[in-house]
Structure formats: C-alpha cells, structure tokens
Design a protein around this motif. Structure first.
Motif, PDB file in Angstrom:
ATOM      1  N   ARG A 149    -129.916 -17.233  12.889  1.00 29.80           N
ATOM      2  CA  ARG A 149    -128.609 -17.311  13.559  1.00 29.80           C
ATOM      3  C   ARG A 149    -128.772 -17.466  15.067  1.00 29.80           C
ATOM      4  O   ARG A 149    -128.028 -18.215  15.710  1.00 29.80           O
ATOM      5  CB  ARG A 149    -127.788 -16.062  13.228  1.00 29.80           C
ATOM      6  N   ALA A 150    -129.754 -16.775  15.617  1.00 30.03           N
ATOM      7  CA  ALA A 150    -129.993 -16.874  17.065  1.00 30.03           C
ATOM      8  C   ALA A 150    -130.403 -18.288  17.449  1.00 30.03           C
ATOM      9  O   ALA A 150    -129.973 -18.820  18.480  1.00 30.03           O
ATOM     10  CB  ALA A 150    -131.064 -15.872  17.493  1.00 30.03           C
ATOM     11  N   VAL A 151    -131.221 -18.932  16.615  1.00 28.98           N
ATOM     12  CA  VAL A 151    -131.644 -20.309  16.885  1.00 28.98           C
ATOM     13  C   VAL A 151    -130.449 -21.248  16.807  1.00 28.98           C
ATOM     14  O   VAL A 151    -130.266 -22.132  17.653  1.00 28.98           O
ATOM     15  CB  VAL A 151    -132.744 -20.740  15.893  1.00 28.98           C
ATOM     16  N   ARG A 152    -129.616 -21.090  15.776  1.00 37.24           N
ATOM     17  CA  ARG A 152    -128.429 -21.947  15.624  1.00 37.24           C
ATOM     18  C   ARG A 152    -127.524 -21.840  16.850  1.00 37.24           C
ATOM     19  O   ARG A 152    -126.973 -22.831  17.329  1.00 37.24           O
ATOM     20  CB  ARG A 152    -127.634 -21.547  14.383  1.00 37.24           C
ATOM     21  N   ASP A 153    -127.380 -20.633  17.376  1.00 37.68           N
ATOM     22  CA  ASP A 153    -126.468 -20.412  18.507  1.00 37.68           C
ATOM     23  C   ASP A 153    -127.074 -20.871  19.832  1.00 37.68           C
ATOM     24  O   ASP A 153    -126.341 -21.210  20.762  1.00 37.68           O
ATOM     25  CB  ASP A 153    -126.106 -18.925  18.611  1.00 37.68           C
ATOM     26  N   ALA A 154    -128.410 -20.877  19.903  1.00 33.64           N
ATOM     27  CA  ALA A 154    -129.067 -21.107  21.194  1.00 33.64           C
ATOM     28  C   ALA A 154    -129.212 -22.578  21.555  1.00 33.64           C
ATOM     29  O   ALA A 154    -129.333 -22.921  22.733  1.00 33.64           O
ATOM     30  CB  ALA A 154    -130.441 -20.442  21.205  1.00 33.64           C
ATOM     31  N   VAL A 155    -129.203 -23.453  20.552  1.00 33.76           N
ATOM     32  CA  VAL A 155    -129.478 -24.865  20.809  1.00 33.76           C
ATOM     33  C   VAL A 155    -128.211 -25.694  20.614  1.00 33.76           C
ATOM     34  O   VAL A 155    -127.769 -25.887  19.482  1.00 33.76           O
ATOM     35  CB  VAL A 155    -130.603 -25.392  19.888  1.00 33.76           C
ATOM     36  N   PRO A 156    -127.583 -26.192  21.682  1.00 32.28           N
ATOM     37  CA  PRO A 156    -126.343 -26.983  21.543  1.00 32.28           C
ATOM     38  C   PRO A 156    -126.599 -28.268  20.774  1.00 32.28           C
ATOM     39  O   PRO A 156    -127.580 -28.975  21.033  1.00 32.28           O
ATOM     40  CB  PRO A 156    -125.955 -27.286  23.003  1.00 32.28           C
ATOM     41  N   ASP A 198    -113.706 -16.372  13.793  1.00 32.83           N
ATOM     42  CA  ASP A 198    -114.470 -15.994  14.980  1.00 32.83           C
ATOM     43  C   ASP A 198    -115.544 -17.057  15.203  1.00 32.83           C
ATOM     44  O   ASP A 198    -115.452 -18.160  14.645  1.00 32.83           O
ATOM     45  CB  ASP A 198    -115.077 -14.594  14.815  1.00 32.83           C
ATOM     46  N   ALA A 199    -116.548 -16.744  15.982  1.00 33.52           N
ATOM     47  CA  ALA A 199    -117.582 -17.734  16.298  1.00 33.52           C
ATOM     48  C   ALA A 199    -118.338 -18.199  15.061  1.00 33.52           C
ATOM     49  O   ALA A 199    -118.825 -19.331  15.015  1.00 33.52           O
ATOM     50  CB  ALA A 199    -118.562 -17.150  17.319  1.00 33.52           C
ATOM     51  N   GLY A 200    -118.433 -17.359  14.044  1.00 27.79           N
ATOM     52  CA  GLY A 200    -119.173 -17.735  12.846  1.00 27.79           C
ATOM     53  C   GLY A 200    -118.295 -18.215  11.706  1.00 27.79           C
ATOM     54  O   GLY A 200    -118.770 -18.376  10.572  1.00 27.79           O
ATOM     55  N   PHE A 201    -117.012 -18.476  11.998  1.00 27.55           N
ATOM     56  CA  PHE A 201    -116.055 -18.843  10.943  1.00 27.55           C
ATOM     57  C   PHE A 201    -116.473 -20.115  10.200  1.00 27.55           C
ATOM     58  O   PHE A 201    -116.544 -20.140   8.969  1.00 27.55           O
ATOM     59  CB  PHE A 201    -114.667 -19.009  11.575  1.00 27.55           C
ATOM     60  N   LEU A 202    -116.749 -21.186  10.949  1.00 29.96           N
ATOM     61  CA  LEU A 202    -117.108 -22.451  10.300  1.00 29.96           C
ATOM     62  C   LEU A 202    -118.386 -22.320   9.484  1.00 29.96           C
ATOM     63  O   LEU A 202    -118.500 -22.901   8.397  1.00 29.96           O
ATOM     64  CB  LEU A 202    -117.269 -23.551  11.343  1.00 29.96           C
ATOM     65  N   THR A 203    -119.331 -21.571   9.999  1.00 29.59           N
ATOM     66  CA  THR A 203    -120.579 -21.369   9.254  1.00 29.59           C
ATOM     67  C   THR A 203    -120.300 -20.679   7.931  1.00 29.59           C
ATOM     68  O   THR A 203    -120.851 -21.058   6.879  1.00 29.59           O
ATOM     69  CB  THR A 203    -121.566 -20.533  10.088  1.00 29.59           C
ATOM     70  N   ARG A 204    -119.414 -19.674   7.943  1.00 26.56           N
ATOM     71  CA  ARG A 204    -119.088 -18.965   6.698  1.00 26.56           C
ATOM     72  C   ARG A 204    -118.366 -19.876   5.714  1.00 26.56           C
ATOM     73  O   ARG A 204    -118.605 -19.824   4.502  1.00 26.56           O
ATOM     74  CB  ARG A 204    -118.220 -17.736   6.999  1.00 26.56           C
ATOM     75  N   VAL A 205    -117.479 -20.735   6.228  1.00 19.84           N
ATOM     76  CA  VAL A 205    -116.764 -21.662   5.343  1.00 19.84           C
ATOM     77  C   VAL A 205    -117.747 -22.629   4.690  1.00 19.84           C
ATOM     78  O   VAL A 205    -117.678 -22.886   3.487  1.00 19.84           O
ATOM     79  CB  VAL A 205    -115.680 -22.443   6.119  1.00 19.84           C
ATOM     80  N   ARG A 206    -118.676 -23.167   5.481  1.00 19.01           N
ATOM     81  CA  ARG A 206    -119.653 -24.107   4.929  1.00 19.01           C
ATOM     82  C   ARG A 206    -120.566 -23.415   3.923  1.00 19.01           C
ATOM     83  O   ARG A 206    -120.958 -23.995   2.916  1.00 19.01           O
ATOM     84  CB  ARG A 206    -120.487 -24.745   6.053  1.00 19.01           C
ATOM     85  N   GLU A 207    -120.929 -22.164   4.195  1.00 15.63           N
ATOM     86  CA  GLU A 207    -121.784 -21.423   3.259  1.00 15.63           C
ATOM     87  C   GLU A 207    -121.045 -21.094   1.968  1.00 15.63           C
ATOM     88  O   GLU A 207    -121.675 -20.919   0.914  1.00 15.63           O
ATOM     89  CB  GLU A 207    -122.289 -20.145   3.918  1.00 15.63           C
ATOM     90  N   ALA A 208    -119.727 -21.027   2.032  1.00 14.64           N
ATOM     91  CA  ALA A 208    -118.933 -20.716   0.838  1.00 14.64           C
ATOM     92  C   ALA A 208    -118.750 -21.934  -0.061  1.00 14.64           C
ATOM     93  O   ALA A 208    -118.288 -21.801  -1.197  1.00 14.64           O
ATOM     94  CB  ALA A 208    -117.571 -20.159   1.253  1.00 14.64           C
ATOM     95  N   ALA A 209    -119.097 -23.123   0.442  1.00 17.35           N
ATOM     96  CA  ALA A 209    -118.932 -24.346  -0.350  1.00 17.35           C
ATOM     97  C   ALA A 209    -119.830 -24.294  -1.582  1.00 17.35           C
ATOM     98  O   ALA A 209    -120.999 -23.923  -1.494  1.00 17.35           O
ATOM     99  CB  ALA A 209    -119.277 -25.571   0.489  1.00 17.35           C
TER     100      ALA A 209
END
Length: 636
Positions: free
Chosen positions: A11-18, A537-548
């Motif tokens: 998660r830290a890597v995902r957030d750190a690299v635009p 929140d900041a992780g909303f889209l990630t959670r939606v994609r993981e729920a697919a």
C-alpha cells in the motif's frame, strides 16, 4: 520459496509513486480536461489518443483496447513483470525498503528474475565506470579523447571499460550474491571451459538503458588489434534486452523529443554523444540493428503522432548510407510525423563532423535536412535510363505512388510538377493528373499507392496497412448504450466513483435492481461491498476494484473511474441530483410497467388481496414518479 511482500508496504508503494509520473516515462501525456491526462496507448497501435490517466485517482484506462488499472497494473503490463517484481521496482524508485512475511528485508534470493537481472546490470555499469580510471583503460580514454569526449562527457553517458582478463566482472558479481545461472541469463557472462567468463573483455563500454532509465544491456567497442571479435559487440537477446525494442540515449532524449516534437536518429553511440554535446539533445540510435517497427512504436508514443512532429534520420552519403535511408523510407508510412533526412558531408558521421568543424556544424546538419520522400524520389528516379521513353515511363510508375503518399495536397502538387521536370516529361499536367488519381484511390480505398502498379488500390501517406480487425476484448453482457436508462446509470456510477461526496448518502440507498444493465448492477454491488459512497476515503477506489469478481468487472470499474463526466463544467450537487433522479425514475417506471403486466394477468372480478395490493403499489409508485418529476432531488 519467495516470501510474500508485506501488505502495508504494498500500500505504501502504491501511494508513494504517482501514476502520471510513471506513465510519463513511457509516453507523452497531454491535458484531457477534468484533471485527466491522455496519450497514445502503449498497448495497441492507434492514431488518436484514447489512453486516459487520472492522477487524482491513480488509475489509467484505454477506451480503445480497454486496458486499465493502477500504477502497479501499468508497470506489470508495459514491462511484462510479475506483481512482486513491479512492487520491488517501484519501491526502489520511491526509496521504500520492503518487508517480506517469511523473514528479513528484501533478501536477494526473494527478488524476481527481471529485478535481479536489472540489478546485475546496474552494478556492472558502475563496475565498468570505475575501471575507466585505471591504468589498463588508458587506451579507452585515448579513444574518447581523440573523438572529442572528455571525462565529463564519459561520466554523463556512463561510459566505462571492461578489463581484459577472463572473469573480472563475473567474480565481482558473484561476490555480490549473483549466481552463475543469473550471470549467463543476463548476458554479462558466457560459458567458458571452466565455468562462466566475462562476455565483454578489454573494450569501451556504453550502458544501454530502457525508456525508464534502467540499464538493460551494453554496447562494447573493440580497442585493440589483437581482439578478434567484431568492432562492436552488443548484449545478446535476454529477458530484459531486445535490440529491436531499445534505442540508445532514449532515457536522456525522451523529454527533449516530447518537448520539441522532433527525434533525430543517428547510427552509433559516439554519434549520440556528439549530438547531445552539440545541443541536439533529441538524438538517439539503434543498438546494432536497423531502425524498425519496435523503435517506431517508442517514438510514436513520445511524439503523440502529431502531424507537426518530425523524425530526422542522419546517414552517411555513401552507398551504405543511401541504402539505409531507403530502408527507413519503407517504414515512413508508419509515422504520422514528417520524416526527413540529413546527409552528412564528405561521408562524415556526426561524431567526425563535430570533431572537424565544431558543435555548430552538427546543429546545422540537422537544420539542413530534406524530406525523406524527396530523397527517396531522387534515388528511385536515378535507377532508370531517362534518355528513353520506356525508362521515363518506368520511373514514373515507380515514383508517382511516392508523391501520392504526401499528405499535404499543395506540397503534393508542387512535387508532382518537380517530378515531371526530373523525368524530362514536357506534359507536366499528365504527371500531376497521374499523381492525383493515385492519391484519390488512396483516400477512397485505403491502400498503399505503391500497390496501384499491381492492384490499383492505393493508400495515403501516414495510414496504417489494412489489418484484419482484432476481436474485441470480452466486456461482459452486451449493453445497449443508446438506451437512456443505461446512459444515466453509467453517469451515476461515474459520479459514485469519481465524486462520491456529491451522491452520498442517497446513492447507498439505491438497490442493485435499480441498475438495469447487468454489468452496472455488478459495479453497484462492488461499491456496496467497499462500504458505499458514504465511507469513501483515499482507499475507496482500491476497495471497489478489489471487490470486483473478475477482471472484466475490474476493468469496467477502472473505465468508469477515469471516463470524463458528460458536463462541461465541474459537477455539482445539482448535476448529481439530476442523475440520481433519472436512475430512480427509470426504476420506478420499470416497476410500474411490471405491475401493469401483472394486473392484466389477474381477473379484476376475483377481488383477491394480491390484485388489490398491486393496485395500491401502482398508485403509490405513480404518485412517487409524479413527485420526482416535479420536485427533482428533493423528492428522493
């Protein structure tokens, strides 16, 4: 067995690299409006940019080939890496030390194959640089100095020296933890009688970097007469190095190419160095192979296939250089950019030209370029005996399709007149009409004008050769996107993913059955499983994609999160309310239609409770629909 990378570190890597910073390493991005960026897709050939990047959401999506995802997905696909290798690379860029669940911090044995090979090349590059300062490398320093390159130039391009011994680098890399298998696979070592030995020995070394700046191979120049190898020896094909897909100097030139809309293609490593030092910082070169389709794809993404962009080839004026220029012309139609050629005077390459006449002469060489089609035209005409009618006719047959390829109609006409003069044909209008006819066939039939000699079915310059249509990627159940209900459902889902603050908490009260398109209903379920828009929140889209439930739905979530909203101004609560009302009203109307059908199947004289209940539900829904039409979002 490799350990699993700690989830918090991922998660830290995902957030750190635009994502826009990563994608910009591979293609030029331009403003697409709404905070998004767009460029030519790196995953399929296209003329107009349909590849969108949303920096705010950390997602990308191509509306042409349907590829999409986040930063990790992009790097995995574009560089053919595993998930672990991608996280390791991005972590290295971000300065993040990874933890592994099965003990320790990122031990070498746990790294992916590509990561290991790239790391070996990085260490080897520094090893060679360090050797250039030693006594043995004096011959290499002398070679550079004789060509006008000082120590600063060598450092800028990372030029080094490989010791003449059998296994200096091999033993050095073994000491850094690399196995013999890895060294052979990397191409840095090769099998010897008693084990691996260095592939490069006693040579001047140029590191070859990919577009992201990672060393993936080397070019080695012979320095001594007793070296029985070729003048230039390159890294063999490896899992990280394919000579048809790399351009020397692209890591240094890419920004200048994108900024100036011009790429200058030269023939060798020293030519690239000479051009850059002379101020021509868009110079690149192939690595021991002719300029081909893989190289074209790299430049097209940087030039955005802008018709105002340009690719300039520099070749020696000798027979070999002319042959290379004609070979480059064969690929001319694969560019939307204009292609030009700059012939070096006296057979000098840019490196020799800089040494003999200075930096300004190199810059002037590029500025003195002529259109590649004009050069090719003169070369083709020169093959024929223009003293005879048969020779002139044959030359016209071969040259006219080339002129018909010119996109600019006024230049095309002027060049047709020039062609008549070159051929010595007095009836200029005959040549002009011939060219115009071929160009018209090209527009009408989409074929190469040069095929007109055999089939009469030409193609305009810049158009891709006809290819069978590729089957569309599976997208789930077919949608009638012309249906107003489906259009508003799509827009509401886009709002829920892009601006959840505008639709929460009302959206969360909508049932899955209110989305009539099956894929949209699945996306609605994913949003619900991710906690709903009220919990965004900041992780909303990630959670939606993981729920697919599968990649098809995940791709649709990404597409909806990146696709621009259908409003010219910034969306607000009023715009969101219109979409909420439209979807709810459509659902109410559909339920009313179902009830009408059920009532028709009942006998009104039966007087049963079910019939009465349906009538009451219909009345309530009709009142609700009336309220929605009159009061809008206030009635929700």
């Amino acid at each position: 067995m490799a350990g699993r990378i700690n989830d918090d570190d991922v998660r830290a890597v995902r957030d750190a690299v635009p994502i826009d910073a990563v994608v910009s390493e591979y293609l030029q991005l331009r403003n697409a409006g709404g905070g998004n960026l767009k460029g030519l897709c790196p995953f399929h050939d296209e003329k107009s940019p349909s590849f969108h990047v949303s920096p705010a959401k950390g997602l990308y999506h191509c509306f042409g080939c349907q590829e999409g995802g986040d930063t990790v997905d992009f790097v995995m696909k574009v560089d053919h890496l595993s998930f672990a290798e991608t996280i390791e690379r991005l972590a290295s860029q971000a300065g993040i030390t990874l933890r592994y669940e099965e003990g320790g911090y990122a031990p070498g044995r746990q790294q992916g194959e590509r990561t290991r090979l790239v790391e070996a090349h990085k260490i080897a590059a520094q090893f060679y640089v360090d050797q250039l300062d030693g006594p043995e490398a004096e011959i290499g320093r002398k070679f550079l100095a004789e060509r006008g390159f000082d120590q600063a130039a060598a450092q800028h391009f990372g030029v080094g020296y490989s010791p003449a011994g059998w296994d200096h680098l091999t033993r050095f890399l073994r000491g850094r933890g690399f196995t013999d298998k890895e060294l052979i696979l990397s191409g840095l070592s090769q099998d010897g009688r008693r084990g691996p030995i260095d592939r490069f020995r006693g040579r001047l070394m140029w590191p070859i970097r990919d577009i992201a700046g990672e060393v993936v191979g080397f070019g080695a120049r012979k320095l001594r007469d007793d070296d029985n190898g070729p003048k230039y020896l390159n890294t063999p094909e490896t899992p990280i190095y394919r000579k048809s897909h790399v351009l020397y100097g692209i890591d240094l030139a890419k920004k200048e190419i994108a900024k100036g809309n011009r790429a200058v293609v030269v023939e060798g490593y020293t030519d690239v160095m000479a051009c850059h030092l002379a101020g021509v910082r868009s110079a690149i070169a192939t690595c021991g192979t002719s300029f081909g389709e893989g190289h074209i794809k790299i430049l097209r993404r940087l030039l955005m296939d802008n018709s105002g962009s340009e690719v300039v080839f520099t070749f020696d004026g000798d027979a070999a250089g002319q042959k290379a220029a004609l070979r480059a012309f064969e690929d001319d139609q694969k560019f939307a950019a204009e292609t030009s050629i700059a012939i070096t005077p006296g057979g000098m390459d840019p490196c020799d030209l800089r040494l003999a006449k200075g930096d300004e002469a190199v810059a002037d060489l590029v500025e003195s370029r002529t259109p590649l089609f004009e050069f090719a035209l003169r070369q083709l005409v020169a093959r024929h005996n223009l003293a005879t009618p048969v020779g002139r006719a044959a030359a016209l047959d071969e040259a006219a399709p080339i002129v018909a390829n010119i996109k600019n109609s006024s230049i095309q006409h002027e060049t047709a007149v020039q062609l008549a003069g070159l051929l010595g044909i007095l009836d200029t209008q005959f040549v002009v009409r011939r060219v115009s006819q071929l160009a018209r066939w090209a527009r009408e039939r989409g074929r190469d004008p040069r095929e007109a000699r055999d089939q009469g079915r030409p193609q305009r310059r810049g158009a891709e050769p006809a290819q069978p249509a590729a089957p569309a990627a599976p997208r789930g159940p077919a949608l009638n996107l012309r249906s107003p209900a489906h259009r508003v459902e799509r827009e509401l889902l886009k709002l829920a993913l892009q601006r959840p603050d505008l639709v929460a908490p009302t959206f969360d009260a909508y049932g899955v059955d209110e989305f009539t398109a099956p894929p949209y209903a699945v996306v609605r379920r994913c949003i619900e499983d991710a906690g709903g828009t009220a919990a965004a929140d900041a992780g909303f889209l990630t959670r939606v994609r993981e729920a697919a439930p599968d990649d098809t739905v995940r791709s649709m979530v990404t597409e909806l999160a990146v696709e621009p909203l259908h409003t010219r101004r910034d969306p607000d609560e009023l715009y969101a309310g219109v979409q909420l009302v439209a979807v709810r009203l459509a659902a109410v109307r559909q339920r009313c239609a179902e009830i009408h059908g059920a009532l028709q199947r009942h006998d009104p004289r039966s007087g049963d409770d079910a019939y009465t209940a349906l009538q009451h539900e219909l009345w309530v829904l009709e009142q609700y629909a009336q309220s929605l039409r009159e009061r809008g979002a206030a009635a929700l």
